[in-house]
Design an enzyme around this catalytic site. Structure first.
Site, mmCIF file in Angstrom:
data_model
loop_
_atom_site.group_PDB
_atom_site.id
_atom_site.type_symbol
_atom_site.label_atom_id
_atom_site.label_comp_id
_atom_site.label_asym_id
_atom_site.label_seq_id
_atom_site.Cartn_x
_atom_site.Cartn_y
_atom_site.Cartn_z
ATOM 1 N N LYS A 1 -1.150 -1.154 -4.446
ATOM 2 C CA LYS A 1 -2.236 -0.215 -4.164
ATOM 3 C C LYS A 1 -1.590 1.159 -4.059
ATOM 4 C CE LYS A 1 -5.628 1.039 -0.612
ATOM 5 N NZ LYS A 1 -6.260 0.646 0.666
ATOM 6 N N TYR B 1 0.881 -1.171 0.000
ATOM 7 C CA TYR B 1 0.000 0.000 0.000
ATOM 8 C C TYR B 1 0.917 1.219 0.000
ATOM 9 C CZ TYR B 1 -3.876 2.960 1.878
ATOM 10 O OH TYR B 1 -4.832 3.921 2.097
#
Length: 287
Positions: A153, A128
């Site tokens: 992400k 992320y």
């Protein structure tokens, strides 16, 4: 990638019944990737036992119907233990939260993710990324070292930066997910993303899935029609450095009778004047 909320009971405990209801509602609408213990799920406000319970509840509900991408993070031993638990529970992938340590070097970022990925070689791993200074070459190196790092992400609010990072890392090497939800999804899809995260999906799953279908078809005008409808809701979530990000979603769910509006510190439930604003924004939405 639906990021489910974590509902609480009146006494502040995890509301497992409401959680199951919300997960089944997402699945019945057609959601096929679930991320328990994401930021919309109040990852940092949950205890270790609660994070494990949320993972197990989600895997149990989603089995055979959706992939579970469990959020893990904090210090390396905690993240590794959480990833191994997710594997044992039946999750197929883990999302590694951006390290919250105040001093993060590029090499240290690489070491952190490598330690987690190598501990669970059977699982797909998705970093992320919220750091605008992270270079694509570093992601490429992580991918070379850890074949099970399968996606990214990306949650930096800069579409041009995303395009450069994705191409420097390998546009075809990773699955690229727009990590800033629906408002950024069209621009990131134009630059190479093939998915996006969503907290809005808890409230109106068919609207989020409709945008996904439009973007996959390259129908940007249709996607922007949804963008126009949800803009006010998402801007309210993003206001004041996203102070009410989760509170807005839970307020909408409370209006629908699906869970309580309670959130945990450092978040706070919306004041009454904003509750009415949320109700007006979601009125007439297709659920």
């Amino acid at each position: 990638m639906a990021i489910p909320v974590t509902p609480f009971t009146a006494d502040g405990a995890l509301d497992t019944a409401a959680h199951r209801t919300l997960i089944h509602r997402l699945l019945d609408a057609g959601v096929r990737t679930l991320t328990p213990n994401g930021n919309t799920g109040e990852f940092y406000a949950l205890s270790p036992d609660e994070r494990r319970a949320v993972t197990e509840l989600t895997v149990e509900a989603a089995r055979g119907r959706a992939s579970v991408l469990a959020g893990v993070g904090l210090d390396v031993p905690t993240a590794v233990a959480s990833a191994r638990h997710a594997r044992e529970a039946g999750a197929r992938l883990v999302m590694v939260h951006q390290p919250v340590h105040p001093y993060v070097s590029p090499g240290g970022w690489l070491d952190y993710h490598r330690a987690i990925a190598e501990a669970v070689p059977e699982l797909g791993v998705v970093p992320y990324v919220r750091d605008p200074l992270l270079e694509g070459e570093l992601l490429a190196e992580l991918g070379e070292l850890c074949p099970n790092v399968v996606g990214v992400k990306y949650a930096v609010p800069d579409a041009a930066r995303f395009a450069a990072v994705a191409r420097d890392a390998g546009l075809d090497r990773f699955v690229w997910v727009a990590g800033l939800a629906e408002l950024y999804a069209p621009s990131y899809f134009a630059m190479g993303a093939t998915g996006f995260t969503s907290g809005l999906v808890n409230v109106a799953p068919r609207m989020s899935l409709g945008m996904l279908d439009a973007l996959r078809a390259g129908d940007f005008p249709a996607a922007m029609k949804t963008w126009d409808r949800i803009r006010g809701f998402e801007e309210l979530r993003a206001a004041t450095r996203s102070a009410d990000n989760v509170s807005v979603v839970k307020e909408a769910l409370a209006r629908l009778g699906l869970c309580r509006r309670d959130v945990r510190p450092p978040s706070r439930a919306l004041p009454r004047e904003l509750r009415a604003q949320v109700a007006a924004l979601v009125a007439g939405w297709e659920r």
